[in-house]
Every structure is written in structure tokens, then in C-alpha cells.
Design an enzyme around this catalytic site. Structure first.
Site, PDB file in Angstrom:
ATOM      1  N   ASP A   1       0.854  -1.179   0.000  1.00  0.00           N
ATOM      2  CA  ASP A   1       0.000   0.000   0.000  1.00  0.00           C
ATOM      3  C   ASP A   1       0.896   1.237   0.000  1.00  0.00           C
ATOM      4  O   ASP A   1       1.889   1.277   0.748  1.00  0.00           O
ATOM      5  CB  ASP A   1      -0.935   0.035   1.207  1.00  0.00           C
TER       6      ASP A   1
ATOM      7  N   ASP B   1      -7.552  -2.805  -5.184  1.00  0.00           N
ATOM      8  CA  ASP B   1      -8.729  -2.341  -4.439  1.00  0.00           C
ATOM      9  C   ASP B   1      -8.544  -0.837  -4.322  1.00  0.00           C
ATOM     10  O   ASP B   1      -8.018  -0.323  -3.333  1.00  0.00           O
ATOM     11  CB  ASP B   1      -8.781  -3.019  -3.077  1.00  0.00           C
TER      12      ASP B   1
ATOM     13  N   CYS C   1     -15.197   0.288  -3.899  1.00  0.00           N
ATOM     14  CA  CYS C   1     -16.426   0.263  -3.097  1.00  0.00           C
ATOM     15  C   CYS C   1     -17.229   1.526  -3.406  1.00  0.00           C
ATOM     16  O   CYS C   1     -17.791   2.164  -2.522  1.00  0.00           O
ATOM     17  CB  CYS C   1     -16.130   0.134  -1.605  1.00  0.00           C
TER      18      CYS C   1
END
Length: 429
Positions: free
Chosen positions: A263, A306, A359
């Protein structure tokens, strides 16, 4: 505390948020610290009223014909708690800590509104500027889907098949009313709470401490299953964050092969280490620095992104976020997503797969990003998402919006999940 005191406290928290423009979690925490006499049940009920008011801000204000936080909070009790206006007034009578009861005019007005049809733009409970985004994504079902994003969420869990299975977890959590999920193969769901109730503290369960399950929304679990990971593969989780999908992939791969969790904001990786230990995951390497990834260029079977996004699909859980979001933030996220796609795609090997997930429910962050990336990268071809969905979830054909070249979309109203988007491309061999 009686309902009146809890309602007054919720109004106080909402006013604090309005005046100081602060997140709901921060405002509730500060209220609790300055009112230590309030028990856990009181704090939970106050939090429910606050969250319900934020979820149903427009519809509650419309019902009460009052867009003040007081009006919204009363409206939320009627819409979400199932209390009649008269029942609320009865509860407030004689409670010196309660706000002023509803007046005769307010009672009459609410009864009149309860007989009327709520307009779509009201029951959607979202900012006006968001409506075109929702209409583009959901067509005629946009208001229903928007209302779903304003519902109370369930508590979703994933059985960790490295140490347990769904049937065992269901037995362990039998007293909570847990049920198997409709889509995710290892998913366990505890239904949304009602009224002033609270979800059970599942993290205090021995089964959680043993690593038998993780907290993870069903949409996130479904995305991990769709990625196509298999034992022995080389996988890069490029935006791993706290590691939810990393752990799900490790279980799918049976601890075989290799997963690299990365990340760009290394502080987001902090929770992953304890989660890996508790879940007994052994095939994950955490790499926080971008230069560490360079030896992986062109060698990964799957690169999963993601992507950072607006989080519009998570408004059930973070209702204050939808009122703070702006078009400027959407545009910023879109630029970041395009950059991440270009950077991460370098690691996919010939014949490998690039998976892009958000999302969000906005096309600008989802389908548009997929199509734009495919247009500027001829080596990558969009997979047949209809075939992928049918192969992965043959019994859930009607629980997702699937477009062969446009990706897979999950939503609260249709799928029962948070709003999620999944797409995949394959690199030419």
C-alpha cells in the site's frame, strides 16, 4: 437514560457536527468522554439515533417538514425505529432531560405526510448533485438503490478456511442469529440491528481470537472470490490497506503460493500484521516501499487493485461521508485511480490478470476507468464478466448487475452487500 435523554443527547451530537463540521465518530467519542455517566447501552442507542438521522436526513426532514437537526432526529425515530409520533410524545412526557415534545401542529403535519407518497429525490437520501451519478449507474432503479445505501447495515463475517469453516463458525455464533450469506461461499451474516439495539461484540468471541473468522463485508468477499486466485499462484495486492482481501486470498490459495501486500500509504498496513498472525496466514509478504516491488514487474499471475475511491458504496456504514463528498473529490479520485491502474499493470505477467475493484457505485470510478484503461493499453483485454459471474456464483444470477465488458456491480438493494464494483482484464500472452 430514557428515550428522551438519549434523543436530546443525539441532537446535541448532531448540532456539534453541524457547527464544527466534524466526523460522526469523533463527535460521538467526545460526547461519551464528557458524559461518563452514560452506560454502554445509552451510548449505543444515542449512536443509533445519530447514524439513522445522517442516513435518513432528507426523508426525515421531509416527514417533519423541518430540516433542523431536531426535526431530522424526530423523523429518524419514526422512519427507522418504527415509533409513532404519539408514542414518542408519550416517551418524552415527564422526562426532564428530553427535548420539547412534538406540538399539535407537528403531530398533524407528520400524520398528513405519512399518507403521502415520498418523492424519489427525498427517499434517495443523498445530495442533489449525486443524483445524476446514481441515475447513470442504476437507471430507473436509482432511487431504490440510493434508499438501500441509507439502510442500516448487517454485520458480515468471513469464515477463515485455513483454521475453520462456515458451519463451525455458525455453530459458535448461534446465539447471535448468524446465518449463511446468499452469495459469498464462506460468508456469515448477522442481520441489521433494530431500534436502540447493538450488534454483538464478535471480536470478544473465542472463535475470533482463535482466528476462525474475520469481519468483512460480503461484497468484499465476493470480489476476492472473483479474482481467480488458486494455490501456487503469484499475487500482488497492490492497495492492500488493512488486509481484508489479502487474508481472503490467502485462504482461497490454501496458504500456497505467494501474496505480496503493498500500500502506498504504509500506515494503512499497520493492522495487517496482527491479522496475519491470528489467521495463521503464511504465504503473505508485506512490502510498504514501492522500490521493493520492482523485481516483480511482469511476473505476477494476478494483480489486484482495491482502488482508493469515494466510498459511495459504504454509505450505510459511513453516512456522514455522503454529505461531505463533492464532485471535486470524485474527480481527484478518478485521476488517482487511472494513475494506479497504469502503475500496477506493469506487474502482470503475460497471460496474467489485472483485477480492478472499488467500493463506489459511480460509473466514473468504475466502468469508465475500465474502458479508459483498456483503450490506452492494447495488451490488456476485458474478460467476459457474464461468464465469470456464472462460473463463480451459478446460484446468484439475479443478485448482481453484470455486463460482459462493463464489469460486475453489487449493491445493497439488489445484492444485500455494500456497493461494490469488480472488473478484470487479461494480459496477452
Amino acid at each position: 437514560m430514557r428515550l428522551g435523554g438519549r434523543l436530546a443527547a443525539a441532537i446535541e451530537v448532531l448540532r456539534d457536527m453541524e457547527q464544527r463540521r466534524r466526523p460522526v465518530a469523533e463527535a460521538l467519542k467526545d460526547w461519551g468522554l464528557s458524559h461518563r455517566f452514560a452506560g454502554s447501552g445509552d451510548r449505543g442507542a444515542i449512536g443509533n439515533i445519530v447514524y439513522d438521522t445522517l442516513r435518513r436526513r432528507l426523508s426525515a426532514a421531509w416527514l417533519m417538514d423541518d430540516d433542523s437537526v431536531r426535526g431530522q432526529a424526530f423523523g429518524a425515530l419514526i422512519l427507522e425505529w418504527g415509533l409513532s409520533p404519539d408514542a414518542i410524545n408519550t416517551e418524552l412526557t415527564g422526562d426532564r432531560f428530553a427535548p420539547e415534545p412534538l406540538s399539535a401542529d407537528e403531530l398533524a403535519g407528520v400524520q398528513r405526510r405519512l399518507r403521502e407518497q415520498m418523492p424519489d429525490e427525498v427517499r434517495a437520501d443523498c445530495p442533489d448533485w449525486v443524483v445524476p451519478h446514481l441515475q447513470a449507474a442504476f437507471g430507473e432503479a436509482w432511487a431504490q438503490e440510493a434508499a438501500g445505501l441509507a439502510d442500516r447495515p448487517p454485520l458480515d463475517l468471513r469464515a477463515n478456511t485455513l483454521m475453520s469453516d462456515r458451519e463451525t463458525v455458525l455453530r459458535e455464533l448461534g446465539e447471535t442469529g448468524a446465518e449463511p450469506m446468499r452469495i459469498a461461499s464462506q460468508g456469515v451474516r448477522i442481520a441489521p440491528i433494530a431500534g436502540g439495539g447493538r450488534h454483538p461484540n464478535v471480536q470478544a468471541e473465542p472463535a475470533f481470537q482463535k482466528g476462525w473468522f474475520e469481519i468483512q463485508d460480503e461484497g468484499s468477499q465476493v470480489a476476492a472470490e472473483l479474482a481467480g486466485a488458486k494455490p501456487g499462484m503469484q499475487v500482488l495486492d497492490y492497495c492492500a490497506g488493512g488486509g481484508g482481501k489479502t487474508l481472503a486470498l490467502a485462504a482461497i490459495m490454501k496458504n500456497e503460493g505467494r501474496i505480496v501486500a503493498h500500500d502506498s500509504e504504509k500506515q494503512r498496513l499497520a493492522p495487517i500484521f496482527d491479522r496475519l498472525r491470528r489467521s495463521e496466514v503464511r504465504n503473505v509478504e508485506v512490502m510498504a516501499r514501492a522500490p521493493e516491488l520492482e523485481p516483480l514487474v511482469g511476473s505476477m499471475d494476478i494483480v489486484l487493485i482495491d482502488a482508493p475511491c469515494t466510498g459511495s458504496g459504504t454509505w450505510r456504514r459511513r453516512p456522514d461521508a455522503k454529505w461531505r463528498l463533492s464532485q471535486k473529490q470524485v474527480d481527484q479520485r478518478c485521476r488517482e485511480q487511472a494513475d494506479i491502474l497504469d502503475k500496477a499493470s506493469r506487474f502482470v505477467k503475460p497471460g496474467g490478470r489485472l483485477v480492478y475493484i472499488t467500493c463506489s457505485v459511480f460509473d466514473a470510478e468504475n466502468r469508465d476507468q475500465l474502458e479508459a484503461f483498456a483503450a490506452r493499453n492494447e495488451a490488456f483485454k476485458i474478460v467476459d464478466h457474464v461468464a465469470l459471474w456464472r462460473e463463480s456464483f451459478p446460484d446468484a444470477a439475479d443478485l448482481a448487475r453484470v455486463d460482459a465488458r462493463g464489469g460486475i456491480r453489487l449493491s445493497p438493494a439488489l445484492s444485500g452487500t455494500d456497493g461494490f464494483y469488480f472488473s478484470a482484464l487479461e494480459r496477452a500472452g
